[in-house]
Design a protein around this motif. Structure first.
Motif, mmCIF file in Angstrom:
data_model
loop_
_atom_site.group_PDB
_atom_site.id
_atom_site.type_symbol
_atom_site.label_atom_id
_atom_site.label_comp_id
_atom_site.label_asym_id
_atom_site.label_seq_id
_atom_site.Cartn_x
_atom_site.Cartn_y
_atom_site.Cartn_z
ATOM 1 N N VAL A 86 0.932 -1.425 0.003
ATOM 2 C CA VAL A 86 -0.177 0.015 0.024
ATOM 3 C C VAL A 86 0.839 1.270 -0.054
ATOM 4 N N GLY A 87 1.971 1.118 0.794
ATOM 5 C CA GLY A 87 3.064 2.418 0.905
ATOM 6 C C GLY A 87 3.554 2.560 -0.512
ATOM 7 N N THR A 88 3.709 1.582 -0.985
ATOM 8 C CA THR A 88 4.441 1.534 -2.449
ATOM 9 C C THR A 88 3.516 2.109 -3.470
ATOM 10 N N ALA A 146 1.418 6.721 -6.774
ATOM 11 C CA ALA A 146 0.598 7.755 -7.145
ATOM 12 C C ALA A 146 0.800 9.092 -6.841
ATOM 13 N N ALA A 147 1.485 9.553 -5.903
ATOM 14 C CA ALA A 147 2.169 10.826 -5.426
ATOM 15 C C ALA A 147 3.189 11.246 -6.481
ATOM 16 N N ALA A 148 3.921 10.414 -7.013
ATOM 17 C CA ALA A 148 5.109 10.722 -7.913
ATOM 18 C C ALA A 148 4.195 11.236 -9.208
ATOM 19 N N CYS A 149 3.342 10.319 -9.575
ATOM 20 C CA CYS A 149 2.590 10.379 -10.844
ATOM 21 C C CYS A 149 1.831 11.631 -10.831
ATOM 22 N N ALA A 150 1.273 11.886 -9.808
ATOM 23 C CA ALA A 150 0.449 13.180 -9.604
ATOM 24 C C ALA A 150 1.300 14.487 -9.636
#
Lengths: 194, 229
Positions: B51-53, B58-62
């Protein structure tokens, strides 16, 4: 006394609940509580220590994977459940390593313990435990399942893929051999228990 | 149905129940070591890590999407600003070389797909560049002076009309919102500048000057009505 038992049960129940949630601290506590006892169980079936460790590890992995299905009633229920998993894991290990069945080729005549187990100790629990470990694999497995775990011959036959008669004969031979070894150590089981 | 226990079985069971809760004597079993081996592959720890990964990915993509969107959104505005903030080409038409960059910038302004409304300077004050440089240097020098020096200077030095005049002539930028079509119309009114690097020579084949021949080979068309000659 009753109060402390109830508190202990509540703590164990909480421990199980935490394990169900995947809490690593609770898992470690449960492991520490039962590891030594279950290692001895594993070692009664699998003579080699490293194999017994492997059985223990695999057994605990199954415990933590299936603990969500376990309903806590009391400590005895928990320990019995853990023992059953370890015993099944040990039998699986023996089957995988083709240690079973070895019943037909084994002869009771002339079998002696590989070494004199714990020669400096008296005939106490540790010595009896060591003598059981010295039994041949087939005898040991049936004796463990029947005399200690409380399985019936039918259950043993199903578990080991043998006939009930084979299980019965293996048990009687195991008893006879163990009795002989104990007598050699100067112990009469019938007198002691009566 | 299980048969009644043999005395030996009972006695063995009782003896094993009395065993201490420790590994057998002489055993090298270490529960902590086994736990350390087992712990990484335990259920419960793995899903959290997964889940952490996923959250990190997701944060990096955003973040990448946001940065690229900001870059694409701000870049045309910066281009327009750089074009409109330039001194007008009409003021110094002869000094400014007309190169590919200038042509590209003009094309960018005329591009119909660009925004319809653009910022543009309204008041253009024609000030010679030499004057501007002097004024700027003077203004910087004055602002860099300490207040005490300025006060003494104001008392002792008689005020000359050049300094305030120079300060007053510094153009103050003002902006007005105009339609792109107005810009296009203005550009069409302006005298058009053509590149002189390539040209077509019409007429008889004559002797070329050496420097012209080196720069670009001219296309020579003969004066005739018959295309096959």
């Amino acid at each position: 006394m009753q109060m402390s038992t109830r508190t202990g049960q509540e703590m164990d129940q909480q421990l199980i609940e935490q394990c169900k949630r995947g809490n690593a601290f609770a898992q470690k506590r449960l492991f520490d509580q039962y590891a030594n006892r279950l290692f001895r169980v594993s070692l009664r079936y699998v003579r080699n220590e490293s194999d017994a460790e492997e059985v223990l590890m695999n057994g605990f992995m199954k415990v933590f994977r299936s603990i969500s299905n376990f309903a806590y009633r009391d400590d005895n229920g928990l320990e019995a459940w853990l023992r059953r998993i370890i015993v099944n894991e040990a039998l699986q290990y023996l089957r995988a390593n083709r240690s079973l069945p070895l019943f037909q080729s084994e002869e009771t005549a002339g079998i002696q313990p590989d070494s004199n187990p714990l020669p400096d100790m008296g005939l106490d629990a540790e010595r009896i435990y060591a003598l059981i470990r010295e039994l041949p694999t087939g005898y040991r497995t049936v004796f463990n399942l029947y005399a200690i775990e409380g399985y019936t011959h039918r259950e043993i036959a199903e578990q080991l893929s043998i006939s009930e008669n084979t299980s019965k004969s293996q048990l009687s031979k195991a008893r006879a051999l163990l009795q002989q070894w104990l007598t050699n150590y100067g112990y009469e089981a019938t007198r002691r228990t009566s | 149905m299980k048969q009644p226990d043999e005395p030996l079985d009972q006695w063995v069971r009782q003896a094993l129940n009395d065993l201490p809760d420790t590994p057998p004597p002489g055993s090298a079993f270490n529960a902590d070591q086994v736990w350390r081996q087992m712990h990484p592959s335990l259920p419960g720890a793995a899903p959290q890590r997964r889940v952490g990964t996923v959250w990190w990915l997701a944060a990096a993509c955003a973040a990448v999407l946001l940065i690229s969107w900001l870059y694409l959104e701000l870049e045309p505005a910066e281009k327009v600003a750089s074009v409109t903030n330039r001194p007008p080409a009409a003021s110094t038409p002869t000094n400014r070389p007309v190169g590919p960059l200038a042509l590209r910038q003009q094309t960018a302004v005329r591009d119909p797909s660009a925004k319809a409304v653009r910022e543009r300077t309204v008041r253009r004050v024609n000030v010679p560049e030499s004057n501007l440089v002097e004024q700027t240097e003077l203004t910087e020098a004055i602002t860099a002076m300490p207040a005490e020096t300025l006060r003494i200077a104001a008392k002792t030095i008689p005020s000359t009309p050049e300094v305030p005049k120079a300060l007053a002539t510094v153009p103050k930028r003002q902006f007005r919102v105009v339609h792109a079509n107005e810009l296009q119309a203005e550009d069409e009114k302006r005298p058009k500048l053509y590149q002189t690097e390539n040209f077509v020579r019409l007429g008889d084949e004559g002797e070329l000057r050496p420097d012209e021949g080196e720069i670009a080979k001219p296309l020579i068309l003969r004066l005739t009505n018959k295309p096959n000659q």
